[in-house]
Design an enzyme around this catalytic site. Structure first.
Site, PDB file in Angstrom:
ATOM      1  N   HIS A  74       1.687   5.168  -2.664  1.00 13.88           N
ATOM      2  CA  HIS A  74       2.120   6.542  -2.338  1.00 13.88           C
ATOM      3  C   HIS A  74       3.395   6.986  -3.043  1.00 13.88           C
ATOM      4  CE1 HIS A  74      -0.725   7.522   0.903  1.00 13.88           C
ATOM      5  NE2 HIS A  74      -0.580   6.289   1.356  1.00 13.88           N
ATOM      6  N   GLU A  85      -5.409   9.579   0.103  1.00 14.81           N
ATOM      7  CA  GLU A  85      -5.768   8.150   0.104  1.00 14.81           C
ATOM      8  C   GLU A  85      -6.835   7.794  -0.938  1.00 14.81           C
ATOM      9  OE1 GLU A  85      -3.059   6.827   3.098  1.00 14.81           O
ATOM     10  OE2 GLU A  85      -4.091   5.960   1.386  1.00 14.81           O
ATOM     11  N   SER A 112      -3.752   1.156  -4.890  1.00  5.35           N
ATOM     12  CA  SER A 112      -3.176  -0.124  -4.418  1.00  5.35           C
ATOM     13  C   SER A 112      -4.261  -1.187  -4.219  1.00  5.35           C
ATOM     14  CB  SER A 112      -2.438   0.109  -3.091  1.00  5.35           C
ATOM     15  OG  SER A 112      -3.322   0.687  -2.135  1.00  5.35           O
ATOM     16  N   HIS A 127       0.849  -1.204   0.000  1.00  5.52           N
ATOM     17  CA  HIS A 127       0.000   0.000   0.000  1.00  5.52           C
ATOM     18  C   HIS A 127       0.880   1.247   0.000  1.00  5.52           C
ATOM     19  CE1 HIS A 127      -3.026   3.011   1.315  1.00  5.52           C
ATOM     20  NE2 HIS A 127      -1.980   3.487   1.977  1.00  5.52           N
TER      21      HIS A 127
HETATM   22  N1  HBI Z   1       1.131   6.409   9.940  1.00  4.24           N
HETATM   23  N2  HBI Z   1       2.731   5.093   8.897  1.00  4.24           N
HETATM   24  C1  HBI Z   1       1.616   5.828   8.821  1.00  4.24           C
HETATM   25  N3  HBI Z   1       0.989   5.974   7.628  1.00  4.24           N
HETATM   26  C2  HBI Z   1      -0.139   6.710   7.512  1.00  4.24           C
HETATM   27  O1  HBI Z   1      -0.698   6.853   6.398  1.00  4.24           O
HETATM   28  C3  HBI Z   1      -0.672   7.340   8.654  1.00  4.24           C
HETATM   29  C4  HBI Z   1      -0.002   7.170   9.870  1.00  4.24           C
HETATM   30  N4  HBI Z   1      -0.495   7.748  10.984  1.00  4.24           N
HETATM   31  C5  HBI Z   1      -1.662   8.597  10.980  1.00  4.24           C
HETATM   32  C6  HBI Z   1      -2.307   8.685   9.650  1.00  4.24           C
HETATM   33  N5  HBI Z   1      -1.799   8.100   8.573  1.00  4.24           N
HETATM   34  C7  HBI Z   1      -3.592   9.447   9.471  1.00  4.24           C
HETATM   35  O2  HBI Z   1      -4.262   9.612  10.709  1.00  4.24           O
HETATM   36  C8  HBI Z   1      -3.333  10.824   8.861  1.00  4.24           C
HETATM   37  O3  HBI Z   1      -4.542  11.490   8.645  1.00  4.24           O
HETATM   38  C9  HBI Z   1      -2.506  11.649   9.766  1.00  4.24           C
HETATM   39 FE    FE Z   2      -1.752   5.402   2.834  1.00  5.66          FE
END
Ligand code: HBI
Ligand code: FE
Length: 276
Positions: free
Chosen positions: A135, A176, A195, A130
């Site tokens: 990304h 996303e 993904s 993913h």
């Molecule tokens: N941590 N590793 C990782 N990847 C993410 O996409 C991610 C996260 N922590 C919080 C988060 N996404 C979401 O809450 C965002 O909106 C911040």
């Molecule tokens: Fe993501």
């Protein structure tokens, strides 16, 4: 994830550094994992030309990582030259504050573990497929890369203002699950869609979901569900529109939004401008 804890998550958070990064440990991936990675890439590669945005297709074409799980340091050499971003290896989901901190410094956290074969079609937590397939290609697009850093900087401020939930909705409905208008019709740029074997054709081709023109305040009011296809997608004109939307100070937005109730994921408001 908005919690500060990392309990009941799958990753191994034991050996991480203070900034939550770890070594990728590329040699530890098994032949079976590289084979699963190849199958995941093949499935998505068959869908991308028809349903992904041009920027994603062009960037993917310059990256050749379908043969095995990529080595992050190899991609970082190319990424640094393209937009100054780096990917950092992490055990999995990070606390919001840590996650925003990385984005604000042009570091994208990429999970090191790969899903199990039985999760081929769906996984709850982001895994390396993913994060990397979904990304990383758009980190090579300058306009999108600028937006993502601005989003991270905004997130650190939102954290101080207690507005994380509204900003998480913006991330969800753009980074996303975002859609973009193109001359050939609506296409996907969101990583959660790109993904996904099922949601990539669905988000563009199905008559079921709502497709609403990008509207920052509307998005920050709109709830989302994490375990079904989206009931509503928001459609941008181009990536500059995202960057321009994040330039102003959001404080007055948060104050204005505090007076509204959240909007359920499947609702269409009379003020919505439908797209496509
Ligand atoms: N941590 N590793 C990782 N990847 C993410 O996409 C991610 C996260 N922590 C919080 C988060 N996404 C979401 O809450 C965002 O909106 C911040
Ligand atoms: Fe993501």
């Amino acid at each position: 994830m908005t919690g500060e804890t990392t309990h009941n998550l799958r990753g191994d958070y034991s050996g991480m550094r203070p900034d939550y990064t770890v070594e990728q440990a590329w040699a530890a991936y098994s032949p079976a994992e590289h084979e699963l990675w190849r199958r995941l890439c093949a499935r998505q590669a068959a869908l991308v030309p028809q349903f992904a945005c041009r920027e994603f297709i062009d960037s993917l074409a310059t990256l050749d990582f379908s043969a095995a799980i990529p080595r992050f340091d190899e991609v970082n050499a190319k990424l640094a030259r393209a937009t100054g971003w780096q990917i950092v290896a992490v055990p999995g989901l990070l606390p919001d504050r840590v996650f925003f901190g990385h984005l604000a410094s042009r570091r994208f956290p990429v999970t090191v573990w790969l899903r199990k074969p039985e999760e081929f079609d769906y996984i709850v937590e982001p895994d390396v497929f993913h994060d990397f397939f979904g990304h990383v290609p758009l980190l090579f697009d300058p306009a999108f890369a600028d937006y993502l850093q601005a989003y991270g900087q905004g997130g650190l401020k939102a954290d101080r203002l207690g507005a994380i939930e509204m900003l998480s909705r913006l991330y969800w409905y753009t980074v996303e699950f975002g859609l973009i208008e193109t001359l050939a019709g609506i296409r996907a740029y969101g990583a959660g869609i790109l993904s996904s074997g099922g949601e990539l054709p669905y988000c563009v081709g199905s008559g079921e979901p709502n497709r609403i023109r990008f509207d920052l305040l509307r998005i920050m009011r709109t709830r989302y569900k994490i375990d079904t296809f989206q009931e509503t997608y928001f459609v941008i004109r181009d990536f500059r529109e995202l960057f321009e939307a994040t330039e102003p100070d959001f404080t007055p937005y948060y104050e204005a939004l505090a007076r509204f109730d959240p909007v359920p994921a499947g609702t269409v408001l009379p003020t919505d401008r439908l797209a496509g």
